[in-house]
Structures are given as C-alpha cells and as structure tokens.
Scaffold this motif. Structure first.
Motif, PDB file in Angstrom:
ATOM      1  N   GLU A   1      -3.089  -3.087  -2.539  1.00 31.31           N
ATOM      2  CA  GLU A   1      -2.597  -3.038  -3.911  1.00 31.31           C
ATOM      3  C   GLU A   1      -1.438  -2.051  -4.019  1.00 31.31           C
TER       4      GLU A   1
ATOM      5  N   THR B   1       4.801  -3.529 -12.149  1.00 30.33           N
ATOM      6  CA  THR B   1       3.677  -4.438 -11.983  1.00 30.33           C
ATOM      7  C   THR B   1       2.783  -3.907 -10.876  1.00 30.33           C
TER       8      THR B   1
ATOM      9  N   ARG C   1      -0.942 -15.342 -12.811  1.00 32.66           N
ATOM     10  CA  ARG C   1      -1.931 -14.279 -13.074  1.00 32.66           C
ATOM     11  C   ARG C   1      -1.313 -12.883 -13.027  1.00 32.66           C
ATOM     12  N   ASP C   2      -0.034 -12.785 -12.710  1.00 31.22           N
ATOM     13  CA  ASP C   2       0.636 -11.484 -12.629  1.00 31.22           C
ATOM     14  C   ASP C   2       1.147 -11.049 -13.997  1.00 31.22           C
ATOM     15  N   SER C   3       1.002  -9.758 -14.287  1.00 29.03           N
ATOM     16  CA  SER C   3       1.527  -9.170 -15.516  1.00 29.03           C
ATOM     17  C   SER C   3       2.546  -8.100 -15.154  1.00 29.03           C
TER      18      SER C   3
ATOM     19  N   THR D   1       4.497 -12.272 -18.119  1.00 27.42           N
ATOM     20  CA  THR D   1       3.496 -12.833 -17.228  1.00 27.42           C
ATOM     21  C   THR D   1       4.129 -13.928 -16.384  1.00 27.42           C
TER      22      THR D   1
ATOM     23  N   ALA E   1       0.847  -5.289  -7.676  1.00 31.01           N
ATOM     24  CA  ALA E   1       0.873  -6.480  -6.828  1.00 31.01           C
ATOM     25  C   ALA E   1      -0.102  -6.328  -5.672  1.00 31.01           C
TER      26      ALA E   1
ATOM     27  N   LYS F   1       8.965 -10.605  -6.000  1.00 34.54           N
ATOM     28  CA  LYS F   1       8.719  -9.911  -7.262  1.00 34.54           C
ATOM     29  C   LYS F   1       9.763  -8.833  -7.516  1.00 34.54           C
TER      30      LYS F   1
END
Length: 172
Positions: free
Chosen positions: A133, A147, A79-81, A76, A149, A157
């Motif tokens: 997305e 991920t 808030r990104d996983s 993580t 994004a 990223k």
C-alpha cells in the motif's frame, strides 16, 4: 506443420503469461515519476468539466464529486478514490505542499522528485504505508492530488493525477 503451430501457440501463451506478470513496484514508481515530470512540463490538458469553483480535466473513466468545500474534491475511477486539494491563495511556484511533506519525518518517502517549469513548481512523491500500500502525491503550485494505491498501476495513476492537477483552473 501441425508441430510448428503447436510451438507458435505455446510461445505466444508463454509470452502472454510473462507479460501478465507486470512491472515491479520499483519499475512502476520510476516510470510513473518520469511520466509525471513529462506531463508537468507539457501543455496542461484542457478542462473537460466544471465542479464547484474549478474547471478540471477528467481522464477517461474518472468521475468527480463536489467536495465538502470549494478547496477539496473527491475523484473516483473504479474502486480508486483521489482527493484534490485546491489552495487558491498559493501561487504557481508555491512549495508549501512539498515543504510540509519533507518536514514530516514520520513518513516513509520512498521516492520524490521536484519539477520547475515556466515559473511553476511541482513535485511527485510516493510514500510507503505497507508492503502493498502506497500513498501517491502529485502537486503543482497550490493544487495537490493524493490517493492510496495498492501495488498496481502506480505509473498510470501518477501520470493521470498530474494531468488533473495541471489542468485545474479556478473560477473567480
């Protein structure tokens, strides 16, 4: 003299507003893929943490959780996983993840690039899920990270994900 200062302040404010608009999705993707290629061909970052049966580099602000098993890990950042898949059976030059990707005709792949360096194979891909997305994928041999994004910081990223993927060392 005061009028000159007003012009300087207005010019600076306008410059900040234009810079804040950011890069287009296409620019982010192009820059991210190019940067991921450079990262793939560079010396892998030294691992900074150990989790499960792997040692791995964690970029700043990233956290890792042990996954459901020793092949899947969740990272993580805010808030990104991110999901890291480690297939210990696959060699450095494995094309398994790439072949699976390109054979899936249901995907809307908007960008993909492969890399080969010192007997290692890797790739990066961007899949569009909706207008804002995107699924980001990077891989090196039997290690893959994905991920979902939104339309922000895609370039950063992709680079950070490739750093993570390239750094993975499996413990025996």
């Amino acid at each position: 003299m005061n009028r000159n200062w007003i012009h300087v302040v207005l010019a600076a404010a306008l410059g900040l507003m234009l810079a804040g608009c950011g890069k287009t999705i296409e620019e982010q993707i192009t820059e991210g893929v190019a940067s991921a290629a450079t990262t793939f061909e560079s010396k892998a970052p030294a691992p900074t943490t150990e989790v499960g049966k792997i040692k791995v580099y964690l970029p700043p602000a990233y956290h890792v959780e042990e996954g459901a098993n020793e092949m899947n890990y969740i990272f993580t950042k805010g808030r990104d996983s991110f999901i890291l898949f480690v297939n210990t059976i696959e060699a450095e030059d494995s094309r398994l993840y790439y072949d699976n990707l390109i054979n899936d005709t249901s995907l809307n792949i908007i960008e993909k690039e492969t890399f080969e360096f010192k007997e290692a194979f890797g790739f990066t891909a961007v899949i569009e899920h909706s207008e804002k997305e995107y699924e980001l994928i990077v891989s090196s041999g039997g290690v893959k990270m994905t991920t979902i994004a939104e339309d922000k910081k895609i370039d950063e990223k992709l680079t950070e994900m490739m750093e993570v993927v390239r750094s993975v060392q499996v413990q025996k």
